[in-house]
Enzyme design. Structure first.
Site, PDB file in Angstrom:
ATOM      1  N   GLY A   1      78.583  29.246  78.290  1.00  0.00           N
ATOM      2  CA  GLY A   1      77.825  29.950  79.324  1.00  0.00           C
ATOM      3  C   GLY A   1      78.720  30.512  80.418  1.00  0.00           C
TER       4      GLY A   1
ATOM      5  N   GLY B   1      79.475  29.443  72.022  1.00  0.00           N
ATOM      6  CA  GLY B   1      79.287  28.285  71.148  1.00  0.00           C
ATOM      7  C   GLY B   1      79.291  28.592  69.667  1.00  0.00           C
TER       8      GLY B   1
END
Ligand code: AMP
Length: 399
Positions: free
Chosen positions: A377, A354
């Protein structure tokens, strides 16, 4: 890899797991439609073949059953605009209405199911719930890379009802192919840049990268646990006392494997976690009491940039400093530019996670690198060497 390209959807109903987890404002307008736009090519391939698409997704984190604030109904108009298709909406993702809507849907049309996470059974991977979802389609397509690391009903369990009638959508296929270019068959030299706040979040990825990378450049808050482990003075910089041993082990492993693991020679420090206080550049191992390293310094930038410009493969995960503060953005910005320059010289460069994706956008360079991953993730877990349930479920061949 079995993708939508290997299927002819003519006359078929495709049950597609998409990631429509988009941000909404207080009036329920979509403030960033990137995730929806990314799924359009997969959806259009199905519709253009003469098939219909039954789309399922989660949205936000609803707790305890249906909640209008998290309804996928808010997405219907926009979905119609970006696909040009007629959209039906089932206000419950399972049940009689959804079944009859799925049965009567025509080729070229889309049925969007209500938020899967209105049912706890989605996240718990409940087999009965997955079977109920499976009834809608002839072919299962997974195009939700962002949730590929979760063994949820719609992301993995459902696949077992489709035999070999299952495949990846284009987003999934792209993400996996690009990740494999880095982890499975990197052109050498391979330089991995790992930054961000905590060592504890990045230990597994560092261990795994050690098997394939030639050079690992460490930046961000996590660097200081390494510096301290080696006996340096780090002032009030981020420090994880319970990771000192592991940091030393990693440094030893790197040495044994001949991997060049680099720590920032110098740091830009502040006398508080703020953009508006005192500023000081010093050696990373002699930071004054009461001061903290918030960015890599000019010497580190020079050394890191030179490694990056030499690379044929670059993976970047995590910023070099607190790039959200203008006084501490230089390290991250310089690395971002070096990665773009390496790309223009022919290197394959992948930005994952991110915050590095946010950084590359902030500096206007997202189109100047080879690939910016969408699955924070999931990508991290892939690089940690874990099997992603969403990927494994499609890859499992039924004999
Ligand atoms: P992560 O999510 O672990 O990749 O961490 C990203 C966050 O780490 C960003 O919000 C950065 O502001 C923060 N960060 C980077 N370098 C430092 C540093 N030296 N000290 C404190 N926070 C940092």
């Amino acid at each position: 890899m079995q993708t939508v390209d290997q299927f002819d959807f003519s006359g078929k109903k495709a049950l597609v797991r998409v990631d429509f987890n988009v941000p909404l404002n207080d009036s329920f307008d979509i403030t960033d439609d990137a995730r929806m736009m990314a799924a359009v090519p997969t959806i259009l391939k199905i519709l253009k073949d003469g098939g219909s698409a039954i789309l399922m997704s989660h949205l936000g984190r609803p707790k305890g059953g249906p909640n209008p604030a998290f309804s996928l109904n808010h997405l219907v108009d926009h979905l119609g605009k970006i696909t040009g298709a007629h959209i039906h909406f089932a206000s419950d993702c399972i049940g009689e209405d959804a079944i009859s809507m799925a049965q009567s849907i025509k080729p070229g049309e889309i049925l969007l199911l209500e938020n899967l996470r209105f049912y706890d059974e989605e996240k718990s991977g409940d087999a009965d719930f997955a079977k109920k979802l499976a009834r809608y389609g002839d072919i299962y397509v997974n195009d939700a890379f962002g949730t590929a690391h979760r063994a949820h009903a719609s992301t993995s369990v459902v696949a077992s009802s489709f035999g070999n009638q299952k495949c990846f959508g284009y987003i999934m296929a792209n993400e996996i192919a690009n990740a494999n270019k880095v982890i499975a068959e990197p052109a050498k030299p391979f330089v991995a840049i790992v930054g961000g706040a905590k060592v504890s979040d990045k230990l597994l990825i560092l261990e795994n990268l050690m098997q394939v990378a030639d050079t690992i450049l460490i930046g961000g808050g996590m660097a200081y646990t390494f510096v301290s482990a080696l006996g340096g003075k780090i002032g009030t910089s981020l420090f994880e006392a319970d990771r000192v041993e592991l940091a030393l082990e990693l440094l030893e492993k790197a040495k044994a494997k001949g991997v060049k693991l680099m720590l920032p020679a110098d740091s830009v420090c502040a006398d508080g976690f703020t953009n508006d206080g005192g500023l000081l550049t010093c050696s990373s191992d002699s930071i004054k009491d009461g001061w903290m390293g918030l960015d890599i310094g000019p010497k580190a930038v020079e050394a890191y940039v030179s490694e990056i410009l030499n690379a044929k493969t670059v993976l970047w995960n995590g910023p070099m400093g607190v790039f959200e503060f203008s006084n501490f953005e230089n390290g991250t910005k310089s690395v971002a530019h070096a990665v773009a320059d390496a790309t223009s010289k022919g290197a394959f460069t992948l930005i994952g996670g991110g915050d590095s994706a946010a950084a590359i956008k902030q500096f206007g360079l997202k189109d100047d690198v080879s690939y910016v991953s969408t699955g924070g993730g999931a990508l991290l877990e892939y690089f940690e060497g874990k099997e992603l349930p969403g990927v494994a479920a499609i890859n499992a061949v039924v004999k």
